[in-house]
Write an enzyme that holds these catalytic residues in place. Structure first.
Site, PDB file in Angstrom:
ATOM      1  N   GLY A   1      22.287  -8.925  -0.863  1.00  0.00           N
ATOM      2  CA  GLY A   1      23.341  -8.389   0.173  1.00  0.00           C
ATOM      3  C   GLY A   1      23.338  -7.077   0.553  1.00  0.00           C
TER       4      GLY A   1
ATOM      5  N   GLU B   1      19.945 -13.748  10.664  1.00  0.00           N
ATOM      6  CA  GLU B   1      18.771 -13.094   9.669  1.00  0.00           C
ATOM      7  C   GLU B   1      18.027 -14.462   8.863  1.00  0.00           C
ATOM      8  OE1 GLU B   1      18.823  -9.649   7.039  1.00  0.00           O
ATOM      9  OE2 GLU B   1      21.142 -10.315   6.707  1.00  0.00           O
ATOM     10  N   ASP B   2      16.793 -13.923   8.060  1.00  0.00           N
ATOM     11  CA  ASP B   2      16.133 -14.818   7.580  1.00  0.00           C
ATOM     12  C   ASP B   2      16.779 -15.293   6.367  1.00  0.00           C
ATOM     13  OD1 ASP B   2      15.936 -12.595   6.344  1.00  0.00           O
ATOM     14  OD2 ASP B   2      13.628 -12.607   6.287  1.00  0.00           O
TER      15      ASP B   2
ATOM     16  N   LYS C   1      20.997 -17.038  -0.988  1.00  0.00           N
ATOM     17  CA  LYS C   1      20.659 -16.997  -2.716  1.00  0.00           C
ATOM     18  C   LYS C   1      22.062 -16.262  -3.156  1.00  0.00           C
ATOM     19  CE  LYS C   1      16.382 -15.091  -2.626  1.00  0.00           C
ATOM     20  NZ  LYS C   1      15.053 -14.835  -3.140  1.00  0.00           N
TER      21      LYS C   1
ATOM     22  N   THR D   1      20.924  -5.425   2.261  1.00  0.00           N
ATOM     23  CA  THR D   1      20.471  -4.858   3.657  1.00  0.00           C
ATOM     24  C   THR D   1      21.531  -5.507   4.454  1.00  0.00           C
ATOM     25  OG1 THR D   1      18.439  -5.535   2.806  1.00  0.00           O
ATOM     26  CG2 THR D   1      18.615  -5.545   5.245  1.00  0.00           C
TER      27      THR D   1
ATOM     28  N   GLY E   1      11.734 -11.021   9.661  1.00  0.00           N
ATOM     29  CA  GLY E   1      11.983 -12.075   8.987  1.00  0.00           C
ATOM     30  C   GLY E   1      12.704 -13.152   9.800  1.00  0.00           C
TER      31      GLY E   1
ATOM     32  N   ASP F   1      19.972 -12.232  -0.008  1.00  0.00           N
ATOM     33  CA  ASP F   1      19.640 -12.158  -1.205  1.00  0.00           C
ATOM     34  C   ASP F   1      20.476 -11.434  -2.036  1.00  0.00           C
ATOM     35  OD1 ASP F   1      17.793 -12.586  -3.363  1.00  0.00           O
ATOM     36  OD2 ASP F   1      16.835 -10.666  -3.098  1.00  0.00           O
TER      37      ASP F   1
ATOM     38  N   ASP G   1       8.129 -13.518   4.546  1.00  0.00           N
ATOM     39  CA  ASP G   1       6.859 -13.012   3.945  1.00  0.00           C
ATOM     40  C   ASP G   1       6.477 -12.781   2.735  1.00  0.00           C
ATOM     41  OD1 ASP G   1       8.291 -10.620   4.102  1.00  0.00           O
ATOM     42  OD2 ASP G   1       6.681  -9.598   3.903  1.00  0.00           O
TER      43      ASP G   1
ATOM     44  N   ARG H   1       4.132 -15.609   7.289  1.00  0.00           N
ATOM     45  CA  ARG H   1       5.281 -15.685   8.073  1.00  0.00           C
ATOM     46  C   ARG H   1       5.322 -16.824   9.051  1.00  0.00           C
ATOM     47  NH1 ARG H   1       8.685 -11.093   7.758  1.00  0.00           N
ATOM     48  NH2 ARG H   1       7.579  -9.501   7.418  1.00  0.00           N
TER      49      ARG H   1
HETATM   50  P1  5GP Z   1      18.879  -8.181   0.112  1.00  0.00           P
HETATM   51  O1  5GP Z   1      19.176  -6.849   0.795  1.00  0.00           O
HETATM   52  O2  5GP Z   1      19.883  -9.320   0.542  1.00  0.00           O
HETATM   53  O3  5GP Z   1      18.307  -7.992  -1.196  1.00  0.00           O
HETATM   54  O4  5GP Z   1      17.363  -8.769   0.899  1.00  0.00           O
HETATM   55  C1  5GP Z   1      17.352  -9.143   2.416  1.00  0.00           C
HETATM   56  C2  5GP Z   1      15.867  -9.200   2.619  1.00  0.00           C
HETATM   57  O5  5GP Z   1      14.949  -9.391   1.431  1.00  0.00           O
HETATM   58  C3  5GP Z   1      15.435 -10.272   3.385  1.00  0.00           C
HETATM   59  O6  5GP Z   1      15.450 -10.045   4.794  1.00  0.00           O
HETATM   60  C4  5GP Z   1      14.043 -10.584   3.250  1.00  0.00           C
HETATM   61  O7  5GP Z   1      13.169  -9.696   3.917  1.00  0.00           O
HETATM   62  C5  5GP Z   1      14.048 -10.243   1.693  1.00  0.00           C
HETATM   63  N1  5GP Z   1      13.812 -11.259   0.822  1.00  0.00           N
HETATM   64  C6  5GP Z   1      14.773 -11.720  -0.087  1.00  0.00           C
HETATM   65  N2  5GP Z   1      14.658 -12.768  -0.777  1.00  0.00           N
HETATM   66  C7  5GP Z   1      13.325 -13.268  -0.333  1.00  0.00           C
HETATM   67  C8  5GP Z   1      12.423 -14.331  -0.585  1.00  0.00           C
HETATM   68  O8  5GP Z   1      12.957 -15.312  -1.195  1.00  0.00           O
HETATM   69  N3  5GP Z   1      11.302 -14.448   0.225  1.00  0.00           N
HETATM   70  C9  5GP Z   1      10.822 -13.335   1.010  1.00  0.00           C
HETATM   71  N4  5GP Z   1       9.819 -13.548   1.534  1.00  0.00           N
HETATM   72  N5  5GP Z   1      11.829 -12.490   1.405  1.00  0.00           N
HETATM   73  C10 5GP Z   1      12.957 -12.197   0.607  1.00  0.00           C
HETATM   74 MG    MG Z   2      10.802  -9.118   4.022  1.00  0.00          MG
END
Ligand code: 5GP
Ligand code: MG
Length: 177
Positions: free
Chosen positions: A102, A96-97, A128, A104, A42, A100, A156, A162
Site C-alpha cells: 500500500g 493499477e496492477d 494482496k 506506492t 505494471g 501490495d 514484471d 510483463r
Molecule cells: P506496494 O507499494 O503496494 O508495496 O507495491 C506496489 C508495487 O509493487 C506494484 O505496483 C508492483 O510494481 C510491485 N509488486 C507488488 N507485488 C508484486 C508481485 O507479486 N509481483 C510483481 N511483479 N510486482 C509486485
Molecule cells: Mg514492478
C-alpha cells in the site's frame, strides 16, 4: 528463478473478470465522464484491456510509479506525474496492477487528491491484503492473492515477463539467476 508451470490465473479467467469489473465501473459511472489514470508500467496491460471493455466515454492519463527492485519494496515510491488535462473537477479512476504493502498507492492517491478531482477511486487488478502495511482499500479489485510474488499480464520480475498473457508464480528466488 523459475515460473510455476501452470498459470495462477489463466487468460480466460482474466478476460472474464476484466469484463465483469468493466461492467461494474460502467454502471457506477453511467452519468459521469471518467478520467482513467493508468499507473505505469505494471498497470498498462490491465488498463488497455479494461478500457476496451468500458463502453462509456473516457479519457486516459498516465503516471509512473516505481517502488520495487527485485521482489522487495524499497519503501520509497517515486511518482512522476505529467497530465495533459488538469484533474480538477474530474471523476478520476486510478488503474493499477497490484496493491501490495500500500506504500506506492497511498502516496499516489494523496498526490492525486491534491489536484482536487470531483471524485477519486482505485481499481486494482490484484490485491494482496495480507501484505498491507498502510491501509488502502480499492474500490474495484480483480483477484485477491496471498503472500506470493507473481508475474505476467503487466507485472514484471526485473522488467521481464510483463508480456505473459496469464499470471504465474515466481519460484526459487536467487538474485543471480
Ligand atoms: P506496494 O507499494 O503496494 O508495496 O507495491 C506496489 C508495487 O509493487 C506494484 O505496483 C508492483 O510494481 C510491485 N509488486 C507488488 N507485488 C508484486 C508481485 O507479486 N509481483 C510483481 N511483479 N510486482 C509486485
Ligand atoms: Mg514492478
Amino acid at each position: 528463478m523459475r515460473l510455476s508451470e501452470r498459470p495462477v490465473l489463466t487468460e480466460a479467467h482474466i478476460a472474464k473478470r476484466v469484463r465483469e469489473i468493466a461492467n461494474e465501473i460502467a454502471h457506477d459511472y453511467r452519468e459521469r465522464e471518467l478520467t482513467v489514470v493508468v499507473v505505469l508500467k505494471g498497470g498498462a496491460i490491465f488498463a488497455a484491456d479494461l478500457c476496451r471493455e468500458l463502453r462509456v466515454p473516457l479519457t486516459t492519463e498516465y503516471v509512473r510509479a516505481k517502488s520495487y527492485s527485485g521482489t522487495e519494496s524499497n519503501g520509497q515510491p517515486h511518482i512522476e506525474i505529467a497530465f495533459d488535462e488538469p484533474l480538477k473537477g474530474k471523476h478520476v479512476l486510478v488503474v493499477e496492477d497490484i496493491l501490495d504493502t500500500g506504500r506506492t498507492t497511498s502516496v499516489l492517491m494523496r498526490q492525486l487528491a491534491e489536484h482536487r478531482p470531483a471524485s477519486l477511486a482505485l481499481c486494482v487488478f490484484l490485491n494482496k491484503p495480507v501484505r498491507r502495511v498502510i491501509e488502502v482499500q480499492p474500490n474495484y479489485s480483480g483477484f485477491t492473492l496471498g503472500d506470493r510474488f507473481v508475474v505476467g499480464y503487466g507485472l514484471d520480475y526485473e522488467q521481464r515477463f510483463r508480456n505473459l498473457p496469464a499470471i504465474y508464480d515466481v519460484r526459487d528466488f536467487t538474485p543471480s539467476q
